[in-house]
Design a protein around this motif. Structure first.
Motif, PDB file in Angstrom:
ATOM      1  N   PHE A 165       0.834  -1.204   0.000  1.00 31.11           N
ATOM      2  CA  PHE A 165       0.000   0.000   0.000  1.00 31.11           C
ATOM      3  C   PHE A 165       0.866   1.250   0.000  1.00 31.11           C
ATOM      4  N   GLU A 166       1.882   1.275   0.846  1.00 29.67           N
ATOM      5  CA  GLU A 166       2.735   2.456   0.959  1.00 29.67           C
ATOM      6  C   GLU A 166       3.453   2.765  -0.357  1.00 29.67           C
ATOM      7  N   VAL A 167       3.807   1.732  -1.111  1.00 34.04           N
ATOM      8  CA  VAL A 167       4.477   1.933  -2.394  1.00 34.04           C
ATOM      9  C   VAL A 167       3.490   2.401  -3.470  1.00 34.04           C
ATOM     10  N   LEU A 168       2.307   1.805  -3.488  1.00 29.92           N
ATOM     11  CA  LEU A 168       1.341   2.075  -4.560  1.00 29.92           C
ATOM     12  C   LEU A 168       0.405   3.258  -4.308  1.00 29.92           C
ATOM     13  N   ALA A 169       0.240   3.666  -3.066  1.00 28.76           N
ATOM     14  CA  ALA A 169      -0.743   4.697  -2.719  1.00 28.76           C
ATOM     15  C   ALA A 169      -0.665   5.946  -3.594  1.00 28.76           C
ATOM     16  N   PRO A 170       0.515   6.526  -3.820  1.00 28.44           N
ATOM     17  CA  PRO A 170       0.559   7.746  -4.641  1.00 28.44           C
ATOM     18  C   PRO A 170       0.040   7.553  -6.071  1.00 28.44           C
ATOM     19  N   HIS A 171       0.138   6.350  -6.598  1.00 28.64           N
ATOM     20  CA  HIS A 171      -0.355   6.077  -7.947  1.00 28.64           C
ATOM     21  C   HIS A 171      -1.886   6.076  -8.013  1.00 28.64           C
ATOM     22  N   PHE A 172      -2.527   6.005  -6.843  1.00 23.24           N
ATOM     23  CA  PHE A 172      -3.988   5.974  -6.787  1.00 23.24           C
ATOM     24  C   PHE A 172      -4.565   7.210  -6.099  1.00 23.24           C
ATOM     25  N   LYS A 182     -14.563  -3.889  -2.012  1.00 19.72           N
ATOM     26  CA  LYS A 182     -13.658  -3.320  -3.003  1.00 19.72           C
ATOM     27  C   LYS A 182     -14.258  -1.999  -3.448  1.00 19.72           C
ATOM     28  N   MET A 183     -13.412  -0.960  -3.547  1.00 22.44           N
ATOM     29  CA  MET A 183     -13.915   0.368  -3.893  1.00 22.44           C
ATOM     30  C   MET A 183     -13.023   1.036  -4.934  1.00 22.44           C
ATOM     31  N   PRO A 184     -13.613   1.929  -5.734  1.00 26.03           N
ATOM     32  CA  PRO A 184     -12.805   2.724  -6.661  1.00 26.03           C
ATOM     33  C   PRO A 184     -11.917   3.697  -5.878  1.00 26.03           C
ATOM     34  N   ALA A 185     -10.706   3.904  -6.353  1.00 24.52           N
ATOM     35  CA  ALA A 185      -9.757   4.781  -5.662  1.00 24.52           C
ATOM     36  C   ALA A 185     -10.301   6.205  -5.534  1.00 24.52           C
ATOM     37  N   GLU A 186     -10.923   6.718  -6.608  1.00 32.18           N
ATOM     38  CA  GLU A 186     -11.409   8.104  -6.552  1.00 32.18           C
ATOM     39  C   GLU A 186     -12.492   8.285  -5.492  1.00 32.18           C
ATOM     40  N   ASN A 187     -13.310   7.264  -5.267  1.00 29.05           N
ATOM     41  CA  ASN A 187     -14.325   7.356  -4.205  1.00 29.05           C
ATOM     42  C   ASN A 187     -13.669   7.414  -2.834  1.00 29.05           C
ATOM     43  N   VAL A 188     -12.666   6.567  -2.617  1.00 28.53           N
ATOM     44  CA  VAL A 188     -11.990   6.530  -1.317  1.00 28.53           C
ATOM     45  C   VAL A 188     -11.290   7.854  -1.051  1.00 28.53           C
ATOM     46  N   VAL A 189     -10.647   8.417  -2.074  1.00 23.87           N
ATOM     47  CA  VAL A 189      -9.993   9.726  -1.928  1.00 23.87           C
ATOM     48  C   VAL A 189     -11.023  10.770  -1.517  1.00 23.87           C
ATOM     49  N   MET A 190     -12.178  10.761  -2.173  1.00 22.35           N
ATOM     50  CA  MET A 190     -13.235  11.727  -1.857  1.00 22.35           C
ATOM     51  C   MET A 190     -13.742  11.531  -0.421  1.00 22.35           C
ATOM     52  N   TYR A 191     -13.980  10.280  -0.023  1.00 21.10           N
ATOM     53  CA  TYR A 191     -14.468  10.004   1.338  1.00 21.10           C
ATOM     54  C   TYR A 191     -13.459  10.481   2.378  1.00 21.10           C
ATOM     55  N   LEU A 192     -12.165  10.264   2.113  1.00 19.82           N
ATOM     56  CA  LEU A 192     -11.132  10.702   3.056  1.00 19.82           C
ATOM     57  C   LEU A 192     -11.095  12.220   3.145  1.00 19.82           C
ATOM     58  N   GLN A 193     -11.222  12.912   2.013  1.00 18.69           N
ATOM     59  CA  GLN A 193     -11.226  14.371   2.014  1.00 18.69           C
ATOM     60  C   GLN A 193     -12.421  14.893   2.800  1.00 18.69           C
ATOM     61  N   ASN A 194     -13.579  14.256   2.631  1.00 13.95           N
ATOM     62  CA  ASN A 194     -14.795  14.688   3.349  1.00 13.95           C
ATOM     63  C   ASN A 194     -14.687  14.408   4.839  1.00 13.95           C
ATOM     64  N   SER A 195     -13.931  13.396   5.222  1.00 15.18           N
ATOM     65  CA  SER A 195     -13.805  13.088   6.655  1.00 15.18           C
ATOM     66  C   SER A 195     -12.864  14.063   7.346  1.00 15.18           C
ATOM     67  N   ASP A 196     -12.011  14.773   6.580  1.00 17.38           N
ATOM     68  CA  ASP A 196     -11.087  15.738   7.167  1.00 17.38           C
ATOM     69  C   ASP A 196     -11.774  17.073   7.473  1.00 17.38           C
ATOM     70  N   THR A 197     -12.914  17.301   6.869  1.00 12.65           N
ATOM     71  CA  THR A 197     -13.570  18.595   7.054  1.00 12.65           C
ATOM     72  C   THR A 197     -14.460  18.622   8.262  1.00 12.65           C
ATOM     73  N   VAL A 214      -7.600  -1.278   3.962  1.00 12.91           N
ATOM     74  CA  VAL A 214      -6.757  -2.414   4.360  1.00 12.91           C
ATOM     75  C   VAL A 214      -5.781  -2.884   3.289  1.00 12.91           C
ATOM     76  N   ALA A 215      -5.935  -2.445   2.029  1.00 13.63           N
ATOM     77  CA  ALA A 215      -5.014  -2.916   0.981  1.00 13.63           C
ATOM     78  C   ALA A 215      -5.270  -2.202  -0.335  1.00 13.63           C
ATOM     79  N   ILE A 216      -4.302  -2.351  -1.236  1.00 19.34           N
ATOM     80  CA  ILE A 216      -4.455  -1.941  -2.638  1.00 19.34           C
ATOM     81  C   ILE A 216      -4.143  -3.166  -3.478  1.00 19.34           C
ATOM     82  N   ASN A 217      -5.003  -3.419  -4.468  1.00 19.67           N
ATOM     83  CA  ASN A 217      -4.755  -4.504  -5.409  1.00 19.67           C
ATOM     84  C   ASN A 217      -4.722  -3.901  -6.814  1.00 19.67           C
ATOM     85  N   PRO A 218      -3.518  -3.694  -7.368  1.00 18.40           N
ATOM     86  CA  PRO A 218      -3.425  -3.051  -8.680  1.00 18.40           C
ATOM     87  C   PRO A 218      -3.963  -3.909  -9.817  1.00 18.40           C
ATOM     88  N   ASN A 219      -4.233  -5.180  -9.549  1.00 20.41           N
ATOM     89  CA  ASN A 219      -4.800  -6.060 -10.573  1.00 20.41           C
ATOM     90  C   ASN A 219      -6.308  -5.874 -10.717  1.00 20.41           C
TER      91      ASN A 219
END
Length: 119
Positions: free
Chosen positions: A53-60, A104-119, A81-86
């Motif tokens: 996850f730590e290696v792949l996170a920036p790509h997502f 399993k979730m789309p990366a863009e949704n998770v990014v949006m949910y995390l941004q909304n949880s910071d506000t 809990v994980a990233i599966n690039p496959n």
């Protein structure tokens, strides 16, 4: 059970994580899981999922520190809990905190949910 596992782990210089109960059914039983491994410098057990996850996170669009973060979606709390690039459409693996069920979730949704949880 936890004490027996801890005693064996301590004897061999290992660390134990977990011990959480799940699928509790008062009539039939429950599930309990432990993770035993060699401790790292911070005392945590090495996690291949976290390392990947730590290696792949920036790509997502995520940060390496997002591993294990929680966010709300449709009233439920989820943990990353994980990233599966496959799985290009749904690369982010999460678990619902209330029952541990995996999703399993789309990366863009998770990014949006995390941004909304910071506000």
């Amino acid at each position: 059970m936890t004490q027996a596992c801890l005693k064996v782990a301590e004897t061999h210089g290992l660390t134990v994580e977990g011990g959480e109960l799940s699928d509790i059914d008062l009539r039939h039983g429950f599930d309990i899981s432990f993770r035993v491994g060699i401790p790292m410098e911070d005392g945590a057990i090495y996690s291949p999922d976290k390392a990947l996850f730590e290696v792949l996170a920036p790509h997502f669009g995520l940060e390496p520190s997002d591993y294990g973060r929680t966010f709300k979606s449709r009233g439920d709390l989820y943990r990353i809990v994980a990233i599966n690039p496959n799985r290009p459409k749904y690369p982010i693996s999460t678990e619902r905190v209330s029952d541990g069920r995996g999703f399993k979730m789309p990366a863009e949704n998770v990014v949006m949910y995390l941004q909304n949880s910071d506000t």
